[in-house]
Scaffold this motif. Structure first.
Motif, PDB file in Angstrom:
ATOM      1  N   ASP A  82       0.840  -1.192   0.000  1.00  0.00           N
ATOM      2  CA  ASP A  82       0.000   0.000   0.000  1.00  0.00           C
ATOM      3  C   ASP A  82       0.881   1.250   0.000  1.00  0.00           C
ATOM      4  OD1 ASP A  82      -2.540   1.501   0.410  1.00  0.00           O
ATOM      5  OD2 ASP A  82      -1.576   1.979   2.327  1.00  0.00           O
ATOM      6  N   GLN A  84       0.325   4.425   0.642  1.00  0.00           N
ATOM      7  CA  GLN A  84       0.177   5.317   1.795  1.00  0.00           C
ATOM      8  C   GLN A  84       0.833   4.723   3.038  1.00  0.00           C
ATOM      9  OE1 GLN A  84      -4.056   5.823   1.775  1.00  0.00           O
ATOM     10  NE2 GLN A  84      -3.916   7.765   0.672  1.00  0.00           N
ATOM     11  N   HIS A  85       0.686   3.423   3.205  1.00  0.00           N
ATOM     12  CA  HIS A  85       1.318   2.749   4.345  1.00  0.00           C
ATOM     13  C   HIS A  85       2.841   2.839   4.220  1.00  0.00           C
ATOM     14  CE1 HIS A  85       0.588  -0.657   7.433  1.00  0.00           C
ATOM     15  NE2 HIS A  85       1.667   0.023   7.742  1.00  0.00           N
ATOM     16  N   ARG A  88       3.990   6.303   5.190  1.00  0.00           N
ATOM     17  CA  ARG A  88       3.995   6.493   6.648  1.00  0.00           C
ATOM     18  C   ARG A  88       5.219   5.829   7.283  1.00  0.00           C
ATOM     19  NH1 ARG A  88      -1.503   5.386   6.065  1.00  0.00           N
ATOM     20  NH2 ARG A  88      -1.234   3.290   6.903  1.00  0.00           N
TER      21      ARG A  88
END
Length: 111
Positions: A82, A84-85, A88
């Motif tokens: 992912d 976005q993961h 982060r």
């Protein structure tokens, strides 16, 4: 710093849960090993009792952090995690890296 690196390792576990099964014994195991090595080396260095030993283990933790960062970048490049993961996690690696650098500098300075 130890807590943040523990959170980082937990995030890596969460990311790898959703990666393709065929990566389990390739990149996933490497990512998990690198991420768990960071807080483990921080803890071991702290428990050694000398500044020199602590600084040495902080250096090892930094190496594992850079290894993890490389794997996350590869996951992004291969588009198997992912995005976005991954972003982060990369933000957290940057934060932990800064903390480790400060601690390493302080430990290397004369008391």
């Amino acid at each position: 710093m130890w807590k943040k690196s523990m959170d980082l390792a937990a995030d890596v576990y969460r990311l790898t849960r959703h990666m393709p099964k065929q990566e389990e014994y390739r990149i996933i195991s490497q990512m998990i090993r690198a991420s768990t090595s960071i807080p483990a080396n921080i803890a071991e260095g702290h428990g050694r009792g000398t500044r020199k030993d602590y600084a040495h283990f902080i250096s090892i933790a930094r190496g594992s952090l850079f290894e993890l960062e490389t794997f996350v970048l590869l996951v992004q490049h291969l588009e198997i995690g992912d995005p976005q993961h991954c972003a982060r996690i990369l933000d957290k690696t940057d934060e932990v890296s800064r903390m480790l650098n400060v601690l390493r500098t302080r430990l290397s300075a004369r008391p």
